[in-house]
Design an enzyme around this catalytic site. Structure first.
Site, PDB file in Angstrom:
ATOM      1  N   ASN A  62       0.826  -1.208   0.000  1.00 16.54           N
ATOM      2  CA  ASN A  62       0.000   0.000   0.000  1.00 16.54           C
ATOM      3  C   ASN A  62       0.864   1.263   0.000  1.00 16.54           C
ATOM      4  O   ASN A  62       1.020   1.900  -1.033  1.00 16.54           O
ATOM      5  CB  ASN A  62      -0.944  -0.011   1.205  1.00 16.54           C
ATOM      6  N   ASP A  63       1.433   1.592   1.137  1.00 21.16           N
ATOM      7  CA  ASP A  63       2.180   2.849   1.247  1.00 21.16           C
ATOM      8  C   ASP A  63       3.358   2.928   0.267  1.00 21.16           C
ATOM      9  O   ASP A  63       3.690   4.005  -0.221  1.00 21.16           O
ATOM     10  CB  ASP A  63       2.699   3.024   2.681  1.00 21.16           C
ATOM     11  N   VAL A  64       3.985   1.789  -0.037  1.00 20.34           N
ATOM     12  CA  VAL A  64       5.176   1.793  -0.901  1.00 20.34           C
ATOM     13  C   VAL A  64       4.831   1.985  -2.364  1.00 20.34           C
ATOM     14  O   VAL A  64       5.721   2.100  -3.206  1.00 20.34           O
ATOM     15  CB  VAL A  64       5.985   0.494  -0.713  1.00 20.34           C
ATOM     16  N   TYR A 112      -0.486   1.338   6.539  1.00 16.23           N
ATOM     17  CA  TYR A 112       0.010   1.489   7.907  1.00 16.23           C
ATOM     18  C   TYR A 112       0.350   2.937   8.240  1.00 16.23           C
ATOM     19  O   TYR A 112       0.345   3.327   9.391  1.00 16.23           O
ATOM     20  CB  TYR A 112       1.236   0.599   8.108  1.00 16.23           C
ATOM     21  N   ALA A 113       0.626   3.732   7.209  1.00 15.02           N
ATOM     22  CA  ALA A 113       0.921   5.151   7.442  1.00 15.02           C
ATOM     23  C   ALA A 113      -0.345   5.941   7.748  1.00 15.02           C
ATOM     24  O   ALA A 113      -0.277   7.101   8.156  1.00 15.02           O
ATOM     25  CB  ALA A 113       1.618   5.757   6.226  1.00 15.02           C
TER      26      ALA A 113
END
Length: 464
Positions: free
Chosen positions: A393-395, A433-434
């Site tokens: 997700n965040d990456v 997660y961020a």
């Protein structure tokens, strides 16, 4: 056992630890590296016992507790799922720090047992060493506890900040130095306990302002702290193996933290002092419900892949949660039979700790020559037909390149949106997660596959 033989065996143990680190630098040699580390540790433990020479009744208790602790550790390590490995690492780091504190306390209360002098008249060098070991150990313990709570979801992964936080941290660090100075001058037991208490406090304060997206760096940093704590206590105990091991862990952890900070465009000094990743989130989550997304099923995904000439797999934490790595390998094998080129793109902080995705793919026997780091493969997305994002997700969030107010702004991300088609496997549109929304969900070329990662991958394989 004579001092000379002990020194030689400790040297052999140290060499094995160095070979272990060298082996762990590559997935192909990681198993061999682990084996070297195990042999080195067995030698170090055995030599330490034999070097004492005077086996008293107390050693029976040591052996009993060693057996209990070893059995518990082996049981936990055997049963732990790969998804919980980061929490396990954080938990073990906390125990290393706490052990350093306990050894320092023992040495301070009864220095004669360690040949360091007498209470109130401890050797100056030894007092400095145990003070540093106790302080770093206490910071490692409390910081690792916070990291564990955040990773386990018991505590919010969002940054916890308050006004004047950096100033307070700086004052506490200065206070630790001042207390250490007066402790060496007066050898007051009150100052020693205050030093440990303040160190425990700053460990909490350093980690709570760090956001969930930056937790892999925190794990690496705490690994480094635990090593330096062990090295400090090694000097106190005059144990060569502990000094070597602590220095290796401390330096390698610091280097890894630096490499990861560079890869995430973070300041290394901010990581050490705590509090990075704590910017306010203004990434437009409020508009998430109004933004349209395209969703599909396994049949749609199989059709796109079957007509592609190249596919790039982007694994993430969602793959780990669903334990989908084996199903993914089967899907890739099916694609290869249809002469479709397949490669894997790994972000350095994908998952919850350094190398998390590499370990999972290795577990599924994915060939190492198909796995590429961000720098090696990022330019290939523009020429690929399909990007299959499975749980990352965040990456993959393009907002890291466009929104200066985002907590992940400046972090290099995989250029997934440049692919002709993006298949994004995720249970829902929930943030990563961020804690921020992913703009990739709403791109014109993105097809969302809302399902469990393992089930969706298996269904795609059947359709292929």
């Amino acid at each position: 056992m004579s001092a000379n033989i002990s020194a030689i065996l400790y040297l052999i143990s140290g060499v094995l630890f160095i070979l272990a680190l060298r082996g762990l630098s590559s997935p192909e040699t990681s198993r061999q590296g682990n084996l070297f580390g195990i042999i080195g540790m067995v030698i170090a433990v055995v030599v330490t016992f034999l070097s004492v020479g005077n086996f008293t009744a107390g050693f029976i208790y040591v052996l009993i507790f060693l057996a209990i602790g070893g059995s518990i550790g082996a049981f936990i390590a055997y049963r732990i799922p790969m998804t919980a490995m980061p929490e396990l690492v954080a938990g073990f780091h906390s125990l290393v720090g706490l052990a350093a504190v306990f050894v320092a306390i023992s040495a301070f209360i009864n220095p004669a047992a360690f040949n360091l002098g007498t209470p109130g008249n401890i050797k100056l060098a030894s007092l400095i060493e145990m003070a540093i070991g106790a302080a770093v150990g206490a910071i490692t313990f409390s910081g690792s506890v916070i990291a564990f709570l955040k990773l386990q979801g018991i505590m919010s992964g969002a940054p916890i900040t308050f006004k004047g936080q950096h100033i307070l941290n700086a004052l506490l660090l200065v206070l630790i130095v001042v207390i250490t100075f007066y402790l060496c001058s007066t050898q007051s037991s009150n100052l020693f306990w205050i030093l440990i208490a303040v160190s425990f406090l700053i460990g909490f304060l350093i980690i709570i302002p760090i956001g969930g997206a930056d937790m892999p760096v925190v794990i690496s940093m705490l690994n480094s702290y635990s090593g330096w704590a062990a090295a400090g206590i090694g000097f106190t105990l005059e144990n060569t193996a502990l000094i070597i091991t602590g220095a290796l862990v401390g330096s390698s952890g610091a280097i890894l933290s630096y490499i990861m900070c560079k890869g995430m465009n973070r300041s290394f000094f901010n990581v050490i002092l705590g509090g990075f990743g704590a910017t306010e989130q203004t990434s437009g989550d409020q508009n998430k419900e109004q933004r349209p997304v395209k969703s599909g099923n396994a049949d749609d995904a199989a059709f796109l892949m079957k007509n592609a000439s190249s596919v790039i797999i982007v694994p993430g934490y969602g793959m780990a949660v669903a334990q989908a790595q084996h199903a993914l390998r089967e899907m890739v094998d099916t694609l290869k039979k249809n002469d479709i080129k397949v490669s894997y793109a790994i972000h350095p902080v994908a998952g919850r700790m350094p190398g998390h995705m590499n370990v999972l793919l290795a577990e599924a026997n994915v060939p190492y020559d198909e796995v590429f780091e961000l720098e090696e493969i990022n330019n290939d997305f523009a020429n690929a037909d399909v990007a299959f994002v499975i749980g990352a997700n965040d990456v993959t969030n393009p907002v890291a390149k466009t929104d200066p107010q985002s907590p992940i702004y400046g972090m290099p991300v995989l250029d997934v949106e440049k692919c002709k088609s993006v298949l994004f496997v995720k249970r829902s549109l929930s943030p990563g997660y961020a804690g921020i929304d992913n703009d990739l969900f709403y791109k014109e070329n993105t097809l969302m596959l809302f399902a469990d990662a393992k089930k969706m991958t298996e269904d795609i394989t059947k359709n292929l």
